[in-house]
Design a protein around this motif. Structure first.
Motif, short mmCIF file in Angstrom:
data_model
loop_
_atom_site.label_atom_id
_atom_site.label_comp_id
_atom_site.label_asym_id
_atom_site.label_seq_id
_atom_site.Cartn_x
_atom_site.Cartn_y
_atom_site.Cartn_z
N PRO A 113 -7.97 -5.31 2.44
CA PRO A 113 -8.75 -4.25 1.79
C PRO A 113 -9.28 -3.21 2.77
O PRO A 113 -9.32 -2.02 2.47
CB PRO A 113 -9.89 -5.02 1.11
N PHE A 166 -15.97 -3.61 -6.15
CA PHE A 166 -15.68 -4.59 -5.10
C PHE A 166 -15.93 -6.04 -5.52
O PHE A 166 -15.07 -6.88 -5.33
CB PHE A 166 -16.51 -4.25 -3.85
N THR A 200 -7.93 1.84 -4.95
CA THR A 200 -7.58 1.19 -3.69
C THR A 200 -8.17 -0.20 -3.60
O THR A 200 -7.50 -1.16 -3.21
CB THR A 200 -8.06 2.03 -2.49
N ALA A 201 -9.44 -0.32 -3.97
CA ALA A 201 -10.09 -1.63 -3.95
C ALA A 201 -9.42 -2.60 -4.92
O ALA A 201 -9.15 -3.76 -4.57
CB ALA A 201 -11.58 -1.48 -4.29
N SER A 242 0.81 -1.22 0.00
CA SER A 242 0.00 0.00 0.00
C SER A 242 0.85 1.27 0.00
O SER A 242 0.30 2.37 0.13
CB SER A 242 -0.92 0.02 1.23
N TYR A 260 -6.27 -0.90 3.80
CA TYR A 260 -5.86 0.03 2.75
C TYR A 260 -6.92 1.11 2.55
O TYR A 260 -6.60 2.30 2.41
CB TYR A 260 -5.65 -0.72 1.44
N LEU A 261 -8.18 0.70 2.51
CA LEU A 261 -9.27 1.66 2.29
C LEU A 261 -9.38 2.64 3.44
O LEU A 261 -9.59 3.85 3.23
CB LEU A 261 -10.58 0.89 2.12
N SER A 276 -5.97 -3.59 -3.44
CA SER A 276 -6.01 -4.30 -2.16
C SER A 276 -6.51 -5.73 -2.32
O SER A 276 -6.01 -6.64 -1.64
CB SER A 276 -6.89 -3.56 -1.16
N PHE A 277 -7.46 -5.98 -3.19
CA PHE A 277 -8.02 -7.33 -3.31
C PHE A 277 -7.00 -8.32 -3.86
O PHE A 277 -6.93 -9.47 -3.40
CB PHE A 277 -9.27 -7.32 -4.19
#
Length: 224
Positions: free
Chosen positions: A82, A163, A42-43, A5, A85-86, A46-47
């Protein structure tokens, strides 16, 4: 867990003056657009890394720390990547929207909640108590910050595009990559992790472009 991140952290920091300026000029459309794009990015990031930690957690723990316990923790905590990070990105954007008091209150509430849960859960449940604390704490702060951010900016975040597609794509790709690499014998942990990242990220990026979860406008926005 936080290492992937670093790009997002730098980006959210750079966005603070950008969003503050747009907000002061009452360019609400620009603010809303930037927020929607950074949350989507970000999503997406992160996933895929959460999926990699889920599958490669034990190998990473063994490679970097020579510890199966660390590998267990990486694997167990991978689903909250996730959220972590979010939450971090939303916290930075909220400061750009002059919501420092809200983020301060949220941090205080989170700290008190963590201390309370640690006092009661760790003596009884040990490491599982710690993992439970991490899940509850990150879920709470992420939901509070995202809710506040959407309320302040009127941003619209489509669940499927931002998402559901990234989640299903990342899990499927990483599990398939793991099945493929498992057939190859005598791979060291380092080589396995490198190959996993290269194969997974390449396939994941391709799927996102094909499904239009990522488009040319998103690339141009952050390039600018």
């Amino acid at each position: 867990l936080f290492f992937p991140s670093t790009l997002l952290g730098a980006l959210s920091t750079l966005l603070i003056p950008e969003i503050s300026e747009a907000r002061s000029l009452r360019r609400h459309g620009v603010v809303r657009g930037l927020i929607e794009e950074i949350i989507r990015l970000t999503a997406l990031i992160s996933f895929i890394f959460a999926a990699v930690f889920l599958v490669c957690g034990y190998r990473i723990g063994n490679l970097l720390y020579k510890s199966a316990d660390v590998g267990f923790l990486l694997t167990a905590l991978s689903p909250i990547v996730p959220l972590m990070y979010l939450d971090s990105v939303c916290d930075g954007i909220l400061k750009g929207l002059d919501q420092q008091l809200f983020t301060f209150r949220t941090a205080i509430i989170d700290s008190l909640l963590r201390i309370g849960m640690i006092v009661f859960m760790l003596p009884r449940w040990g490491i599982w108590g710690f993992i439970t604390v991490m899940y509850i704490s990150n879920l709470l702060t992420c939901l509070l910050n995202v809710r506040r951010l959407l309320k302040c900016s009127n941003a619209h975040i489509p669940l499927c595009k931002n998402f559901i597609i990234p989640l299903l794509s990342s899990l499927t790709i990483v599990l398939l990559a793991d099945s493929f690499l498992s057939v190859i014998t005598h791979l060291t942990d380092l080589v396995y992790i490198i190959l996993m990242c290269v194969v997974s990220l390449t396939a994941y990026t391709t799927v996102l472009f094909v499904t239009k979860a990522v488009d040319r406008d998103l690339i141009l926005t952050f390039k600018k």
